[in-house]
Design a protein around this motif. Structure first.
Motif, PDB file in Angstrom:
ATOM      1  N   ARG A  44      44.254  32.345  22.240  1.00 12.51           N
ATOM      2  CA  ARG A  44      43.778  33.659  22.047  1.00 12.51           C
ATOM      3  C   ARG A  44      44.828  34.646  21.274  1.00 12.51           C
ATOM      4  O   ARG A  44      44.502  35.390  20.223  1.00 12.51           O
ATOM      5  CB  ARG A  44      43.518  34.310  23.309  1.00 12.51           C
ATOM      6  CG  ARG A  44      43.021  35.780  23.172  1.00 12.51           C
ATOM      7  CD  ARG A  44      42.583  36.497  24.620  1.00 12.51           C
ATOM      8  NE  ARG A  44      41.999  35.418  25.324  1.00 12.51           N
ATOM      9  CZ  ARG A  44      42.355  35.153  26.579  1.00 12.51           C
ATOM     10  NH1 ARG A  44      43.592  35.724  26.903  1.00 12.51           N
ATOM     11  NH2 ARG A  44      41.667  34.259  27.429  1.00 12.51           N
ATOM     12  N   LYS A  47      44.726  33.825  17.728  1.00  9.81           N
ATOM     13  CA  LYS A  47      43.466  34.363  17.153  1.00  9.81           C
ATOM     14  C   LYS A  47      43.443  35.594  16.751  1.00  9.81           C
ATOM     15  O   LYS A  47      43.032  36.239  15.828  1.00  9.81           O
ATOM     16  CB  LYS A  47      42.120  33.858  17.849  1.00  9.81           C
ATOM     17  CG  LYS A  47      41.078  34.537  17.522  1.00  9.81           C
ATOM     18  CD  LYS A  47      40.072  33.536  16.935  1.00  9.81           C
ATOM     19  CE  LYS A  47      38.613  34.017  16.680  1.00  9.81           C
ATOM     20  NZ  LYS A  47      38.441  35.039  15.795  1.00  9.81           N
ATOM     21  N   ILE A  48      43.967  36.303  17.716  1.00  6.55           N
ATOM     22  CA  ILE A  48      44.272  37.951  17.508  1.00  6.55           C
ATOM     23  C   ILE A  48      45.019  38.246  16.306  1.00  6.55           C
ATOM     24  O   ILE A  48      45.134  39.148  15.531  1.00  6.55           O
ATOM     25  CB  ILE A  48      44.817  38.483  18.837  1.00  6.55           C
ATOM     26  CG1 ILE A  48      43.682  38.680  20.113  1.00  6.55           C
ATOM     27  CG2 ILE A  48      45.343  39.859  18.675  1.00  6.55           C
ATOM     28  CD1 ILE A  48      44.280  38.932  21.104  1.00  6.55           C
ATOM     29  N   ALA A  50      45.673  36.344  13.945  1.00  7.67           N
ATOM     30  CA  ALA A  50      44.979  35.897  12.555  1.00  7.67           C
ATOM     31  C   ALA A  50      44.098  37.083  12.174  1.00  7.67           C
ATOM     32  O   ALA A  50      44.054  37.478  11.145  1.00  7.67           O
ATOM     33  CB  ALA A  50      44.269  34.577  12.799  1.00  7.67           C
ATOM     34  N   ASP A  51      43.263  37.454  13.103  1.00  9.11           N
ATOM     35  CA  ASP A  51      42.571  38.396  12.910  1.00  9.11           C
ATOM     36  C   ASP A  51      43.180  39.936  12.435  1.00  9.11           C
ATOM     37  O   ASP A  51      42.623  40.530  11.357  1.00  9.11           O
ATOM     38  CB  ASP A  51      41.594  38.697  14.372  1.00  9.11           C
ATOM     39  CG  ASP A  51      40.571  37.793  14.503  1.00  9.11           C
ATOM     40  OD1 ASP A  51      40.540  36.838  13.486  1.00  9.11           O
ATOM     41  OD2 ASP A  51      39.901  37.944  15.559  1.00  9.11           O
ATOM     42  N   LEU A  52      44.130  40.121  13.089  1.00 15.29           N
ATOM     43  CA  LEU A  52      44.963  41.431  12.403  1.00 15.29           C
ATOM     44  C   LEU A  52      45.403  41.194  11.359  1.00 15.29           C
ATOM     45  O   LEU A  52      45.363  42.272  10.337  1.00 15.29           O
ATOM     46  CB  LEU A  52      46.359  41.334  13.559  1.00 15.29           C
ATOM     47  CG  LEU A  52      45.629  42.294  14.844  1.00 15.29           C
ATOM     48  CD1 LEU A  52      46.903  42.379  15.706  1.00 15.29           C
ATOM     49  CD2 LEU A  52      45.257  43.566  14.529  1.00 15.29           C
ATOM     50  N   ASP A  53      45.947  40.017  10.987  1.00 14.06           N
ATOM     51  CA  ASP A  53      46.360  39.708   9.472  1.00 14.06           C
ATOM     52  C   ASP A  53      45.396  39.932   8.352  1.00 14.06           C
ATOM     53  O   ASP A  53      45.477  40.618   7.425  1.00 14.06           O
ATOM     54  CB  ASP A  53      47.007  38.448   9.399  1.00 14.06           C
ATOM     55  CG  ASP A  53      48.376  38.011  10.017  1.00 14.06           C
ATOM     56  OD1 ASP A  53      48.868  39.241  10.304  1.00 14.06           O
ATOM     57  OD2 ASP A  53      48.824  36.818   9.892  1.00 14.06           O
ATOM     58  N   GLU A  54      44.153  39.375   8.895  1.00 20.86           N
ATOM     59  CA  GLU A  54      42.805  39.453   7.956  1.00 20.86           C
ATOM     60  C   GLU A  54      42.550  40.929   7.686  1.00 20.86           C
ATOM     61  O   GLU A  54      42.288  41.311   6.541  1.00 20.86           O
ATOM     62  CB  GLU A  54      41.835  38.634   8.431  1.00 20.86           C
ATOM     63  CG  GLU A  54      40.666  38.177   7.514  1.00 20.86           C
ATOM     64  CD  GLU A  54      39.780  37.297   8.035  1.00 20.86           C
ATOM     65  OE1 GLU A  54      38.793  37.134   7.349  1.00 20.86           O
ATOM     66  OE2 GLU A  54      39.844  36.731   8.958  1.00 20.86           O
ATOM     67  N   ALA A  55      42.333  41.727   9.043  1.00 18.83           N
ATOM     68  CA  ALA A  55      42.089  43.074   8.831  1.00 18.83           C
ATOM     69  C   ALA A  55      43.180  43.687   7.809  1.00 18.83           C
ATOM     70  O   ALA A  55      42.752  44.521   7.125  1.00 18.83           O
ATOM     71  CB  ALA A  55      42.094  43.577  10.131  1.00 18.83           C
ATOM     72  N   GLN A  56      44.671  43.456   7.998  1.00 17.15           N
ATOM     73  CA  GLN A  56      45.565  44.013   7.191  1.00 17.15           C
ATOM     74  C   GLN A  56      45.159  43.707   5.839  1.00 17.15           C
ATOM     75  O   GLN A  56      45.532  44.553   4.936  1.00 17.15           O
ATOM     76  CB  GLN A  56      46.917  43.552   7.624  1.00 17.15           C
ATOM     77  CG  GLN A  56      48.003  44.073   7.016  1.00 17.15           C
ATOM     78  CD  GLN A  56      48.273  45.644   7.228  1.00 17.15           C
ATOM     79  OE1 GLN A  56      48.109  46.053   8.398  1.00 17.15           O
ATOM     80  NE2 GLN A  56      48.273  46.500   6.407  1.00 17.15           N
ATOM     81  N   ARG A  57      44.795  42.563   5.505  1.00 20.23           N
ATOM     82  CA  ARG A  57      44.709  42.030   4.196  1.00 20.23           C
ATOM     83  C   ARG A  57      43.419  42.869   3.547  1.00 20.23           C
ATOM     84  O   ARG A  57      43.481  43.232   2.293  1.00 20.23           O
ATOM     85  CB  ARG A  57      44.406  40.463   4.050  1.00 20.23           C
ATOM     86  CG  ARG A  57      44.732  39.985   2.585  1.00 20.23           C
ATOM     87  CD  ARG A  57      44.327  38.148   2.958  1.00 20.23           C
ATOM     88  NE  ARG A  57      43.218  37.827   3.789  1.00 20.23           N
ATOM     89  CZ  ARG A  57      42.084  37.851   2.932  1.00 20.23           C
ATOM     90  NH1 ARG A  57      42.025  38.040   1.804  1.00 20.23           N
ATOM     91  NH2 ARG A  57      41.089  37.422   3.801  1.00 20.23           N
TER      92      ARG A  57
END
Lengths: 164, 259
Positions: A44, A47-48, A50-57
């Motif tokens: 988890r 995942k969180i 990775a999601d934060l990284d993607e959102a930042q990107r």
């Protein structure tokens, strides 16, 4: 205190069942379930992250495109301002040229009119001298009965006019 | 009811075989104590089973298990350091066993006629084994990792020689006392708390049986007091489990990292 009075009779069964219980908890829960729980938590967290990284990107991308859009807008505005300024400058130059031409035309016309006026005045003066000298001859004849030549009369008139 | 006036508050700690008969002093005899250990085991496994659903978004149950894992995991990690994960299974086992046993023994299962809650951790023969196991891990890890150098644990580093000579025996004795204090602490807490509950529970019944208004008043007061003591007992049960896990982690830390 039963814990002491019964100790000799119960310690064997107490230890046997306790060790059995602890062993089952240790292996089933400690060794079996805990790693699963830990893996779930780690998954988890990953995942969180990775999601934060993607959102930042995505946010970075959005900011970059906004920046590009703003730059485009600024360029367009600058272009438009340049075009406007150029057109204004050209119109100003045209206007000045036309004004200069019109001024020149007017000045020419005024000069022509003045020349004409001068000529007319000269002609009128010449006429006036002629008329005045004739009148002078007539007046002299009527007053004195002597005749003066046209040249004398003219000289006299010119002198009087010069004195006037 | 007059016979109950002479009830023994210690009776709740006495062990008897399930299904009647005499205690025989053999390892396999199934007693009420053994039965409650199995109940504790069942409750722990049933509770932990809820944590194995492995959902990314946890339900309440899974969140509770993961919260407990995080709580005990932090004790191990903060007490021992990065190596704490290796010792977490034992620390977690001891924590869960003490916690479940303490709390189950405070549950009102006696409302079912003939059933009596039994405090497994109210027996020093049980808490003693827990502390000896913790201490055995400390000794094994210490001598395994450091050999005889582990004995330098008793010598304060950086102190002048006379101070070392003086302090080392004290440190050694305090080290030897650790398993006793570790095992006695949860036992005494449960023992004293449950005796208090039994005594005041008895007051409630006796006050009601007295039949007078004064008796009822005393009974009501004791009942209110009993509620608070019971809440306190739950708190103490949690604290004792926490303290046992924390001290085990700190003692293992001594063995893993020496100073």
């Amino acid at each position: 205190m039963p814990q002491i009075s019964q100790l000799a009779l119960v310690y064997q069964s107490q230890w046997f069942w306790l060790v059995l219980t602890l062993a089952v908890i240790f292996f089933v829960v400690g060794r079996g379930i805990l790693p699963k729980v830990e893996a779930t938590i780690d998954a988890r967290d990953a995942k969180i992250a990775a999601d934060l990284d993607e959102a930042q990107r995505f946010q970075d991308e959005a900011e970059a495109s906004e920046e590009a859009w703003r730059r485009q807008l600024n360029n367009a505005r600058a272009d438009a301002q340049a075009v406007t300024a150029k057109a204004k400058q050209k119109a100003q130059a045209d206007l000045e040229k036309k004004l200069a031409k019109a001024d020149k035309d007017v000045a020419d016309k005024i000069a022509a009119a003045e020349a004409e006026l001068d000529a007319a005045r000269k002609a009128a003066l010449t006429e006036l001298e002629a008329v005045a000298s004739e009148a002078t001859q007539d007046i002299v004849v009527k007053l004195t009965g002597t005749k003066v030549s046209q040249a004398e009369a003219r000289a006299a008139v010119a002198g009087a006019l010069a004195n006037a | 009811m007059a016979a109950e006036a002479k009830m023994d508050p210690m009776a709740q700690f006495s062990i008897s075989p399930i299904g009647g008969g005499e205690l025989t002093g053999t390892p396999f005899q199934f007693t009420n104590s053994a039965m409650w250990m199995i109940v504790v085991l069942a409750v722990i496994i049933a509770f932990m089973w809820g944590g194995t659903k492995r959902q990314i978004v946890p339900g309440r149950w899974q969140a509770a298990v993961e919260g407990l894992f995080g709580f005990v995991g932090d004790i191990a990690k903060q007490g021992i350091g990065p190596e704490g994960r290796r010792y977490l299974p034992w620390i977690f086992t001891a924590f869960m066993f003490i916690l479940a046993s303490n709390w189950l023994s405070a549950m009102p299962v006696a409302v079912v006629p003939g059933v009596h809650p039994f405090a497994v951790t109210g027996q020093f023969s049980v808490t003693g084994v827990l502390s000896i196991l913790s201490f055995a891990i400390v000794l094994a890890v210490g001598f395994w990792k450091h050999g005889l150098h582990f004995l330098s644990l008793f010598v304060p580093s950086g102190a002048p020689l006379p101070v070392k000579m003086f302090v080392a025996p004290i440190e050694f004795v305090s080290f030897l006392v650790r398993p006793f204090s570790l095992g006695l602490r949860p036992f005494v807490a449960m023992f004293a708390g449950h005796v208090l509950l039994e005594v005041f529970g008895n007051f409630v019944i006796q006050g009601l049986n007295a039949g007078s208004a004064l008796g009822w008043g005393i009974s009501a007061l004791c009942f209110i007091f009993l509620i608070f003591v019971n809440a306190l007992e739950l708190l103490v049960g949690g604290i004792q489990a926490y303290v046992f896990a924390l001290l085990t982690a700190l003692y293992i830390n001594d063995a893993v990292n020496l100073h």
